[in-house]
Design a protein around this motif. Structure first.
Motif, mmCIF file in Angstrom:
data_model
loop_
_atom_site.group_PDB
_atom_site.id
_atom_site.type_symbol
_atom_site.label_atom_id
_atom_site.label_comp_id
_atom_site.label_asym_id
_atom_site.label_seq_id
_atom_site.Cartn_x
_atom_site.Cartn_y
_atom_site.Cartn_z
ATOM 1 N N THR A 6 -7.707 0.181 7.513
ATOM 2 C CA THR A 6 -7.525 -0.837 6.490
ATOM 3 C C THR A 6 -8.626 -0.704 5.445
ATOM 4 N N VAL A 7 -8.223 -0.549 4.190
ATOM 5 C CA VAL A 7 -9.167 -0.552 3.074
ATOM 6 C C VAL A 7 -9.361 -2.008 2.677
ATOM 7 N N PRO A 8 -10.598 -2.523 2.765
ATOM 8 C CA PRO A 8 -10.829 -3.921 2.414
ATOM 9 C C PRO A 8 -10.615 -4.184 0.918
ATOM 10 N N ARG A 9 -10.125 -5.372 0.615
ATOM 11 C CA ARG A 9 -9.940 -5.756 -0.789
ATOM 12 C C ARG A 9 -11.230 -5.517 -1.563
ATOM 13 N N GLY A 10 -11.080 -5.113 -2.809
ATOM 14 C CA GLY A 10 -12.232 -4.891 -3.672
ATOM 15 C C GLY A 10 -12.936 -3.568 -3.458
ATOM 16 N N THR A 11 -12.442 -2.716 -2.561
ATOM 17 C CA THR A 11 -13.067 -1.418 -2.295
ATOM 18 C C THR A 11 -12.343 -0.330 -3.074
ATOM 19 N N GLU A 12 -13.085 0.380 -3.911
ATOM 20 C CA GLU A 12 -12.500 1.478 -4.664
ATOM 21 C C GLU A 12 -12.188 2.610 -3.677
ATOM 22 N N HIS A 13 -10.982 3.150 -3.774
ATOM 23 C CA HIS A 13 -10.569 4.181 -2.827
ATOM 24 C C HIS A 13 -9.598 5.167 -3.471
ATOM 25 N N LYS A 14 -9.514 6.353 -2.835
ATOM 26 C CA LYS A 14 -8.602 7.396 -3.304
ATOM 27 C C LYS A 14 -8.025 8.117 -2.087
ATOM 28 N N PRO A 15 -6.742 7.891 -1.787
ATOM 29 C CA PRO A 15 -6.096 8.625 -0.707
ATOM 30 C C PRO A 15 -5.755 10.055 -1.163
ATOM 31 N N TYR A 16 -5.799 10.980 -0.227
ATOM 32 C CA TYR A 16 -5.310 12.320 -0.508
ATOM 33 C C TYR A 16 -4.905 12.999 0.792
ATOM 34 N N ALA A 17 -3.956 13.898 0.664
ATOM 35 C CA ALA A 17 -3.410 14.614 1.816
ATOM 36 C C ALA A 17 -3.271 16.080 1.427
ATOM 37 N N PRO A 18 -4.285 16.898 1.730
ATOM 38 C CA PRO A 18 -4.243 18.302 1.316
ATOM 39 C C PRO A 18 -3.020 19.061 1.811
ATOM 40 N N SER A 19 -2.540 18.729 3.014
ATOM 41 C CA SER A 19 -1.398 19.449 3.585
ATOM 42 C C SER A 19 -0.145 18.588 3.695
ATOM 43 N N GLY A 20 -0.180 17.408 3.105
ATOM 44 C CA GLY A 20 0.968 16.519 3.141
ATOM 45 C C GLY A 20 0.943 15.595 4.336
ATOM 46 N N ALA A 21 1.556 14.432 4.178
ATOM 47 C CA ALA A 21 1.611 13.435 5.247
ATOM 48 C C ALA A 21 2.746 12.457 4.962
ATOM 49 N N ALA A 22 3.149 11.771 6.016
ATOM 50 C CA ALA A 22 4.066 10.634 5.894
ATOM 51 C C ALA A 22 3.282 9.427 6.377
ATOM 52 N N ILE A 23 3.289 8.360 5.583
ATOM 53 C CA ILE A 23 2.476 7.193 5.911
ATOM 54 C C ILE A 23 3.292 5.913 5.844
ATOM 55 N N LEU A 24 2.803 4.901 6.544
ATOM 56 C CA LEU A 24 3.343 3.556 6.472
ATOM 57 C C LEU A 24 2.214 2.674 5.964
ATOM 58 N N MET A 25 2.531 1.820 5.004
ATOM 59 C CA MET A 25 1.542 0.900 4.442
ATOM 60 C C MET A 25 2.038 -0.527 4.602
ATOM 61 N N PHE A 26 1.105 -1.416 4.813
ATOM 62 C CA PHE A 26 1.401 -2.840 4.942
ATOM 63 C C PHE A 26 0.538 -3.535 3.916
ATOM 64 N N GLU A 27 1.180 -4.131 2.905
ATOM 65 C CA GLU A 27 0.412 -4.771 1.843
ATOM 66 C C GLU A 27 1.221 -5.895 1.213
ATOM 67 N N ARG A 28 0.514 -6.808 0.594
ATOM 68 C CA ARG A 28 1.153 -7.969 -0.022
ATOM 69 C C ARG A 28 2.248 -7.529 -0.989
ATOM 70 N N ALA A 29 3.404 -8.177 -0.918
ATOM 71 C CA ALA A 29 4.517 -7.874 -1.819
ATOM 72 C C ALA A 29 4.045 -7.985 -3.264
ATOM 73 N N GLY A 30 4.471 -7.039 -4.073
ATOM 74 C CA GLY A 30 4.087 -7.029 -5.474
ATOM 75 C C GLY A 30 2.814 -6.266 -5.765
ATOM 76 N N THR A 31 2.180 -5.716 -4.742
ATOM 77 C CA THR A 31 0.945 -4.947 -4.941
ATOM 78 C C THR A 31 1.271 -3.605 -5.582
ATOM 79 N N SER A 32 0.579 -3.287 -6.643
ATOM 80 C CA SER A 32 0.786 -2.034 -7.356
ATOM 81 C C SER A 32 0.174 -0.866 -6.595
ATOM 82 N N THR A 33 0.861 0.260 -6.601
ATOM 83 C CA THR A 33 0.341 1.454 -5.934
ATOM 84 C C THR A 33 -0.908 1.995 -6.610
ATOM 85 N N VAL A 34 -1.154 1.591 -7.848
ATOM 86 C CA VAL A 34 -2.342 2.067 -8.559
ATOM 87 C C VAL A 34 -3.391 0.959 -8.711
#
Length: 131
Positions: free
Chosen positions: A82-110
């Motif tokens: 879990t990335v805490p609110r207010g924490t600057e972050h950058k996900p990356y997957a050098p070889s690719g991945a499939a992920i599941l995310m749980f976040e408040r409805a309406g949250t922008s991916t950026v």
């Protein structure tokens, strides 16, 4: 939203776009989203909400900028973070991945604050799942 079980493998097979999450279901005011990812996302921040990640397949890296400095967490298949609110972050997957995310409805991916958005990143609040 479906009132039937949704196999995540079927949900992931229903689209090819990278960094473009699909909303699988909703829990109260939160979206459960799945995404295919490869390469880098962008540095961004969600000011008012945490962001939960579960790696379904592959490996995800998440770089974090915290008060103590910059660090990267490595999430192999089956790992959660879990990335805490207010924490600057950058996900990356050098070889690719499939992920599941749980976040408040309406949250922008950026997020609320972000770097310039490259063409390969979908700035969205999630897309409906078409299975």
């Amino acid at each position: 939203m479906s009132n039937e079980p949704i196999p995540l493998s079927k949900a992931l097979a229903s689209f090819d776009a990278l960094w473009s999450p699909r909303i699988v279901t909703r829990v109260n005011d939160y979206d459960v989203r799945v995404a295919k990812v490869e390469g880098e996302h962008i540095w961004h921040v969600h000011d008012d909400t945490d962001e939960f990640f579960l790696v379904l397949d592959g490996e995800l890296h998440i770089s974090l900028r915290e008060a103590s400095g910059e660090r990267t967490v490595l999430l192999p298949q089956g790992a959660v973070f879990t990335v805490p609110r207010g924490t600057e972050h950058k996900p990356y997957a050098p070889s690719g991945a499939a992920i599941l995310m749980f976040e408040r409805a309406g949250t922008s991916t950026v997020g609320d604050r972000h770097d310039e958005i490259p063409d390969h990143v979908d700035a969205t609040i999630g897309h409906a799942l078409n299975t």
